[in-house]
Scaffold this motif. Structure first.
Motif, PDB file in Angstrom:
ATOM      1  N   GLY A 104      51.387 -22.184  11.970  1.00 24.15           N
ATOM      2  CA  GLY A 104      51.015 -22.051  10.568  1.00 24.15           C
ATOM      3  C   GLY A 104      50.544 -23.341   9.938  1.00 24.15           C
ATOM      4  N   GLY A 105      50.302 -24.380  10.736  1.00 24.63           N
ATOM      5  CA  GLY A 105      49.906 -25.683  10.216  1.00 24.63           C
ATOM      6  C   GLY A 105      48.517 -25.671   9.594  1.00 24.63           C
ATOM      7  N   LYS A 106      48.371 -26.418   8.502  1.00 25.12           N
ATOM      8  CA  LYS A 106      47.084 -26.588   7.827  1.00 25.12           C
ATOM      9  C   LYS A 106      46.831 -28.081   7.742  1.00 25.12           C
ATOM     10  CE  LYS A 106      47.938 -22.364   5.184  1.00 25.12           C
ATOM     11  NZ  LYS A 106      48.151 -21.768   3.825  1.00 25.12           N
ATOM     12  N   HIS A 107      46.093 -28.612   8.693  1.00 29.39           N
ATOM     13  CA  HIS A 107      45.956 -30.051   8.868  1.00 29.39           C
ATOM     14  C   HIS A 107      44.600 -30.527   8.348  1.00 29.39           C
ATOM     15  CE1 HIS A 107      49.534 -29.645  11.365  1.00 29.39           C
ATOM     16  NE2 HIS A 107      48.898 -28.698  12.049  1.00 29.39           N
ATOM     17  N   TRP A 108      44.610 -31.143   7.169  1.00 29.78           N
ATOM     18  CA  TRP A 108      43.387 -31.689   6.592  1.00 29.78           C
ATOM     19  C   TRP A 108      43.033 -32.982   7.298  1.00 29.78           C
ATOM     20  CZ3 TRP A 108      40.835 -29.837   1.976  1.00 29.78           C
ATOM     21  CH2 TRP A 108      41.412 -28.683   1.435  1.00 29.78           C
ATOM     22  N   GLU A 109      41.751 -33.191   7.501  1.00 26.92           N
ATOM     23  CA  GLU A 109      41.335 -34.458   8.098  1.00 26.92           C
ATOM     24  C   GLU A 109      41.665 -35.603   7.146  1.00 26.92           C
ATOM     25  OE1 GLU A 109      37.177 -35.117   8.657  1.00 26.92           O
ATOM     26  OE2 GLU A 109      36.602 -34.107   6.816  1.00 26.92           O
ATOM     27  N   TRP A 110      41.770 -36.793   7.691  1.00 26.88           N
ATOM     28  CA  TRP A 110      42.134 -37.978   6.923  1.00 26.88           C
ATOM     29  C   TRP A 110      40.954 -38.462   6.067  1.00 26.88           C
ATOM     30  CZ3 TRP A 110      39.906 -42.813   6.996  1.00 26.88           C
ATOM     31  CH2 TRP A 110      40.572 -43.809   6.283  1.00 26.88           C
ATOM     32  N   GLY A 111      41.265 -39.164   4.997  1.00 19.93           N
ATOM     33  CA  GLY A 111      40.250 -39.873   4.232  1.00 19.93           C
ATOM     34  C   GLY A 111      39.798 -39.168   2.973  1.00 19.93           C
ATOM     35  N   PRO A 112      38.924 -39.824   2.221  1.00 22.22           N
ATOM     36  CA  PRO A 112      38.406 -39.224   0.986  1.00 22.22           C
ATOM     37  C   PRO A 112      37.487 -38.046   1.298  1.00 22.22           C
ATOM     38  CG  PRO A 112      37.214 -41.236   1.483  1.00 22.22           C
ATOM     39  CD  PRO A 112      38.335 -41.156   2.480  1.00 22.22           C
ATOM     40  N   ASN A 113      37.156 -37.283   0.262  1.00 21.49           N
ATOM     41  CA  ASN A 113      36.235 -36.164   0.452  1.00 21.49           C
ATOM     42  C   ASN A 113      34.894 -36.668   0.963  1.00 21.49           C
ATOM     43  OD1 ASN A 113      38.195 -34.457  -0.551  1.00 21.49           O
ATOM     44  ND2 ASN A 113      37.378 -34.499  -2.641  1.00 21.49           N
ATOM     45  N   ARG A 114      34.280 -35.900   1.851  1.00 21.30           N
ATOM     46  CA  ARG A 114      32.921 -36.191   2.286  1.00 21.30           C
ATOM     47  C   ARG A 114      31.955 -35.723   1.196  1.00 21.30           C
ATOM     48  NH1 ARG A 114      32.630 -36.759   8.124  1.00 21.30           N
ATOM     49  NH2 ARG A 114      34.613 -36.208   9.143  1.00 21.30           N
ATOM     50  N   SER A 115      30.764 -36.295   1.193  1.00 18.00           N
ATOM     51  CA  SER A 115      29.799 -35.924   0.159  1.00 18.00           C
ATOM     52  C   SER A 115      28.384 -36.054   0.700  1.00 18.00           C
ATOM     53  CB  SER A 115      29.976 -36.842  -1.064  1.00 18.00           C
ATOM     54  OG  SER A 115      29.115 -36.466  -2.110  1.00 18.00           O
ATOM     55  N   VAL A 116      27.536 -35.088   0.344  1.00 22.04           N
ATOM     56  CA  VAL A 116      26.115 -35.163   0.694  1.00 22.04           C
ATOM     57  C   VAL A 116      25.312 -34.660  -0.496  1.00 22.04           C
ATOM     58  CG1 VAL A 116      26.148 -32.879   1.799  1.00 22.04           C
ATOM     59  CG2 VAL A 116      24.344 -34.534   2.371  1.00 22.04           C
ATOM     60  N   ALA A 117      24.314 -35.443  -0.896  1.00 21.84           N
ATOM     61  CA  ALA A 117      23.455 -35.067  -2.020  1.00 21.84           C
ATOM     62  C   ALA A 117      22.159 -34.457  -1.495  1.00 21.84           C
ATOM     63  CB  ALA A 117      23.153 -36.300  -2.870  1.00 21.84           C
ATOM     64  N   TYR A 118      21.574 -33.572  -2.298  1.00 20.08           N
ATOM     65  CA  TYR A 118      20.304 -32.961  -1.897  1.00 20.08           C
ATOM     66  C   TYR A 118      19.414 -32.822  -3.136  1.00 20.08           C
ATOM     67  CZ  TYR A 118      22.574 -28.766  -3.779  1.00 20.08           C
ATOM     68  OH  TYR A 118      23.209 -27.873  -4.594  1.00 20.08           O
ATOM     69  N   ALA A 119      18.098 -32.774  -2.915  1.00 23.86           N
ATOM     70  CA  ALA A 119      17.122 -32.649  -4.000  1.00 23.86           C
ATOM     71  C   ALA A 119      16.138 -31.540  -3.642  1.00 23.86           C
ATOM     72  CB  ALA A 119      16.387 -33.972  -4.199  1.00 23.86           C
ATOM     73  N   PRO A 120      15.560 -30.876  -4.639  1.00 23.22           N
ATOM     74  CA  PRO A 120      14.626 -29.769  -4.358  1.00 23.22           C
ATOM     75  C   PRO A 120      13.355 -30.257  -3.675  1.00 23.22           C
ATOM     76  CG  PRO A 120      14.643 -30.301  -6.694  1.00 23.22           C
ATOM     77  CD  PRO A 120      15.762 -31.073  -6.091  1.00 23.22           C
ATOM     78  N   GLY A 121      12.922 -29.503  -2.658  1.00 20.55           N
ATOM     79  CA  GLY A 121      11.651 -29.775  -2.011  1.00 20.55           C
ATOM     80  C   GLY A 121      11.645 -30.947  -1.065  1.00 20.55           C
ATOM     81  N   GLN A 122      12.759 -31.647  -0.926  1.00 21.73           N
ATOM     82  CA  GLN A 122      12.764 -32.846  -0.074  1.00 21.73           C
ATOM     83  C   GLN A 122      12.883 -32.478   1.403  1.00 21.73           C
ATOM     84  OE1 GLN A 122      15.804 -35.663  -1.121  1.00 21.73           O
ATOM     85  NE2 GLN A 122      14.858 -37.332   0.018  1.00 21.73           N
ATOM     86  N   TYR A 123      13.809 -31.561   1.718  1.00 20.08           N
ATOM     87  CA  TYR A 123      14.004 -31.141   3.106  1.00 20.08           C
ATOM     88  C   TYR A 123      14.188 -29.625   3.138  1.00 20.08           C
ATOM     89  CZ  TYR A 123      15.115 -36.096   3.657  1.00 20.08           C
ATOM     90  OH  TYR A 123      15.061 -37.458   3.633  1.00 20.08           O
ATOM     91  N   GLU A 124      13.827 -29.038   4.268  1.00 18.32           N
ATOM     92  CA  GLU A 124      14.089 -27.618   4.470  1.00 18.32           C
ATOM     93  C   GLU A 124      15.457 -27.396   5.104  1.00 18.32           C
ATOM     94  OE1 GLU A 124      11.016 -25.644   6.566  1.00 18.32           O
ATOM     95  OE2 GLU A 124       9.417 -26.415   5.275  1.00 18.32           O
TER      96      GLU A 124
END
Length: 915
Positions: A72-92
């Motif tokens: 029943g373990g729920k093991h979160w990975e270590w460290g701060p939250n990961r983050s990725v930014a995205y913008a319209p039309g830049q990548y598919e």
């Protein structure tokens, strides 16, 4: 636009990975609705895709979690939250190529403030490297993203690889990453041949000489070609840098702030003096300065307040550390002359004369306050400080003024209307009639805060960590108890069970914590306390970290610590005791066991008068009991306080009698639990009692088994769970590097919990964790630890050397390796040097030395009397904390020969370098 998560991870049967984050498709941080990843066994990769809006910009925050269906373990990975930014039309398409950030990895502690703000601090406003940050429209981009705090301030991270965009293995053309988001390093580049597999490695870049100093160890990393939609962003959030030079190790020095000595001080160390100690640390290659608690302890205005672990506020700083000169020059010429005369008088003493020093400081602080009042109250910096720290600052100012008005910090003795903090806001109004009574404390705290932060920033700029100290308890007559009494068990006392320092245990007389109440608001008080400490420190020693697992709780009627018990605990019911030893008799097991031959042994010729005054025959043959007015140690204490007051010429005799009566009160085998009737705790060190010795052999054997089971087996999992609940909110409240003082009677579960939370342990050579070992060896210490030859609660190495000749001889032969040789009578400089070197070569992350033990290596610089170097004597509850360094720090900084020797030892051991 699609966002693809990929994570290489070899799971066991019943385990699976999910990603939880800020978007609805990621559960909006609700783990029950997290996105499940699919496993590709041929690649060992877990992956899944989600769609992102194509017409708007945004940011996705997320984390990976390992779910284990088996336990029943729920093991979160270590460290701060990961983050990725995205913008319209830049990548598919955005492909996140992540690595699992495992908890309990030693390298994780390199992300703490000790490294990111001090040791590896980045230069201010460093220009970004001239590397591509974008690619032509319609092309694919690889974003290299490496978390690497262990990079010297003058160096950078680069990537070198087989693709021409990565230098084609030409070291002069490496791609340099930006540290704008340090400790994460980032660079974007369009590969020249994205259709081909590329190999690469990270390196340490020297920008001045435009060259690579080190390439990481191990196999090359790979970028495999990806098909699908274009343009494409690949985020290579790589695993940690593989250093070819082994783990980072550093060395530091420990000295209380009050012990600092400078020419400008006023009889005691002051916060600006820390800069001189930092200068000395830099000159000797030391990377850390450790101090004792610095909070305000002014409760009585006597020398008793010199004890730094009894703060009247866990937030306010001690006025003794205030530099008057750093505030403003005194305009009154007579006052200036007086302060110079006092400076000469106080600084001529070889100890901190606490009361005269504090009386002088208060006098001149009040003069400065009146002189600077108008300017001070109008200062925007003060107004900002007051607003930011309002939650503790106003109550502290009110408490301090009321303490002085009513002549006591015991708020239960104040007039009724002041026994609660209800009037704080009214009392501390600037337009109030008696504001100056309170305003002087605002003034003092503002300048203390300013001076300490300036000293700490100075240390950071010079690559030195300042390490603070968090006392485990709070003082009974403190602002904290006055404002939030519901957070503490005021009727109990915290302390420590018997150890080598004190055979009767230690009674600190602090209330114990009401952990259940603290949990109700998510441990807000602890988080605020840690946040205030993080304002000043990048590393922290948690005093008696065992208190987060269980504290030694002593009833209010005890003076010594023997009649305490661990709390929380699993006490024994009367029926269980009866079952385990074969019988239960309250009078024999729980009442003090007193017999005439014991009185004769303790009191000798005074046995009959002592019996006549304090005792009476019990109801059964041979038994003696204490009379009602001396049934408890606290009653005995009061009786003898009156006797000493009436007849001070016989104080030694009265203390001898008092100690003997304390011993009799301690002669019990079980201590009643204060929460549950008919439940009991075995008395600590029960087998050493006379009561135990006079039991029959059969009962002694059974009771011994019960005792061992109770203290060493019964509670292990129970206490482990306590630590796992209480410690994380404290540990993760800030990004400080945390070290736990885990000496003494340590439950077997403690090291595992500390390791899981990334808390460094403490290894003192004379107090090994293995009870079967007489002396610990620094060479066997784990990496996540601090090794030290001693602490402020011990004699220095030189003092210890002369305490027990037989023990010293065994240490000399078995630990220092001088087999068959005679140990010198005194700890000669060369012996102290060998002990220092032994610690420096330890695999532990830190080797921290009391300054006295480093000075022991120099026959000219060290103090003449080694017994005058000990800071505290734990066995003495009335110890005067007065130690002061016998050298001016200015002179220590100019001791070139000694400093070069220390620097050479540190450098040779590998503790002065980044890689």
């Amino acid at each position: 636009m699609t966002l693809r998560f990929t994570l290489p991870f070899r799971t066991a049967w019943g385990q699976r990975l999910v990603v939880c984050g800020s978007l609805p498709s990621l559960g909006q941080w609700n783990l029950d609705q997290a996105l499940s990843l699919h496993y590709q066994p041929e690649y060992g990769i877990w992956s899944q895709e989600i769609d992102l809006p194509e017409d708007q910009a945004g940011t996705v925050d997320y984390k990976y979690i390992l779910l284990d269906d088996q336990d029943g373990g729920k093991h979160w990975e270590w460290g701060p939250n990961r983050s990725v930014a995205y913008a319209p039309g830049q990548y598919e398409r955005i492909v996140l190529e992540d690595f699992w950030r495992a908890p309990a990895e030693p390298e994780n502690e390199l992300h703490t403030a000790a490294f990111t703000r001090a040791l590896m601090r980045r230069p201010a406003a460093a220009p970004a490297p001239a590397t591509p940050s974008a690619a032509p429209v319609g092309s694919s981009v690889v974003r290299f993203q490496l978390s690497a705090p262990r990079v010297d301030s003058d160096h950078q991270i680069c990537v070198l690889g087989s693709d021409p965009a990565l230098g084609a293995w030409d070291a002069t053309k490496a791609l340099v990453l930006s540290d704008a988001d340090y400790p994460t390093w980032v660079a974007e580049v369009a590969l020249a041949h994205p259709e081909q597999t590329a190999q690469y490695k990270y390196g340490i870049w020297e920008p001045r000489e435009q060259k690579i100093l080190y390439l990481e160890a191990g196999d090359d990393r790979f970028i495999y070609p990806l098909g699908g939609q274009q343009p494409l962003l690949r985020v290579k959030a790589d695993d940690r840098f593989a250093y070819p030079t082994g783990p980072w190790r550093g060395a530091g020095v420990a000295l209380p702030v009050f012990a600092l000595r400078s020419r400008n001080g006023l009889g005691v160390g002051e916060f600006p003096d820390l800069k001189l100690l930092v200068d000395w640390a830099v000159a000797t290659g030391l990377k850390l300065v450790q101090v004792l608690p610095i909070n305000d302890t002014v409760a009585t205005h006597t020398w008793v307040d010199s004890y730094p672990y009894a703060a009247i506020s866990v937030f306010a700083l001690h006025p003794q550390y205030l530099s008057l000169d750093a505030i403003a020059p005194l305009q009154d010429s007579a006052a200036r002359q007086e302060i110079e005369q006092l400076r000469e008088e106080f600084n001529a003493k070889d100890f901190v004369d606490y009361e005269p020093v504090m009386n002088a400081k208060w006098k001149f602080v009040k003069l400065l306050y009146q002189q600077e009042k108008a300017k001070f109250l109008a200062d925007p910096e003060f107004q900002a400080f007051r607003a930011e720290q309002a939650s503790w600052l106003a109550p502290y100012a009110a408490f301090s003024a009321l303490r002085d008005r009513f002549g006591t910090a015991d708020f239960s003795q104040w007039p009724e209307e002041f026994r609660t903090p209800a009037q704080v806001a009214e009392l501390t109004r600037e337009d109030g009639p008696g504001f100056d009574e309170f305003g002087v404390h605002f003034f003092t705290q503002f300048h203390l805060d300013k001076q300490l932060r300036e000293a700490v920033n100075y240390a950071r700029q010079h690559g030195v960590v300042v390490k603070g100290d968090l006392p485990i308890g709070i003082y009974r007559h403190s602002v904290d108890a006055w404002t939030q009494p519901e957070l503490y068990h005021m009727h109990q006392q915290a302390g420590a069970p018997p150890d080598d320092f004190s055979v009767t245990g230690q009674n600190w007389r602090f209330p114990t914590y009401n952990w259940e109440r603290m949990a109700e608001d998510g441990y807000a008080w602890w988080k605020q306390r840690m946040g205030t400490l993080a304002r000043y420190f990048d590393a922290l020693r948690i005093d008696h970290i065992l208190g987060f697992f269980r504290i030694w709780e002593i009833p209010g009627h005890s003076v010594e610590g023997l009649l305490g018990h661990f709390s929380p605990a699993l006490p024994l019911h009367q029926h269980e005791i009866e079952q385990r030893i074969g019988w239960f008799d309250y009078g024999r097991l729980v009442e003090p066991y007193i017999r005439w031959h014991m009185l004769q042994r303790i009191f000798h010729g005074q046995a009959q008068p002592v019996f006549d005054e304090f005792m009476e025959d019990a109801d059964w043959h041979g038994a003696i009991r204490l009379k009602d007015f001396v049934r408890t140690q606290r009653q005995i204490e009061r009786v003898f306080e009156e006797k000493i007051a009436q007849d001070p010429s016989n104080v030694d005799h009265y203390r001898w009698l008092r100690t003997g009566l304390y011993k009799l009160v301690n002669e019990v085998l079980f201590v009643p639990d204060d929460q549950q009737p008919d439940f009991y705790h075995p008395r600590i060190t029960l087998p050493l009692s006379q009561s135990f010795q006079e039991l029959d052999e059969h009962t002694r054997g059974r009771l011994q088994d019960l005792y061992v089971d109770f203290f060493y087996r019964r509670h292990e999992e129970f206490w482990r769970q306590q630590g796992l609940v209480k410690l994380p909110p404290v540990r993760y409240a800030t990004d400080m590097l945390i070290c736990g003082e885990d000496l003494g009677m340590v439950p077997a579960s403690v090291p595992g919990v500390m390791k899981a939370l990334g808390i460094l342990g403490l290894n003192i050579q004379r107090m090994p964790s293995d009870p079967a070992t007489e002396f610990g060896h620094p060479g066997t210490a784990p990496y996540l630890s601090v090794v030290s030859p001693g602490s402020h609660d011990m004699s220095t190495v030189r003092g210890w050397w002369e305490e027990d000749r037989e023990q010293t001889q065994r240490f000399f032969e078995n630990t220092l390796g001088h087999y068959g040789e005679q140990a010198p009578q005194y700890c000669e400089p060369w012996v102290a040097r060998e002990i220092t070197v032994q610690h420096l070569y330890s695999p532990a992350m830190w080797a921290i030395f009391p300054l006295q033990d480093l000075l022991a290596m120099d026959g000219q610089l060290r103090r003449q009397d080694p017994f005058a170097e000990q800071i505290n004597v734990p066995a003495n509850p009335t110890h005067f904390w007065k130690y002061r360094l016998h050298l001016n720090l200015e002179d220590l900084c100019s001791a070139q020969g000694f400093n070069e020797e220390v620097g050479q030892l540190v450098a040779t051991s590998g503790r002065a370098k980044t890689y």
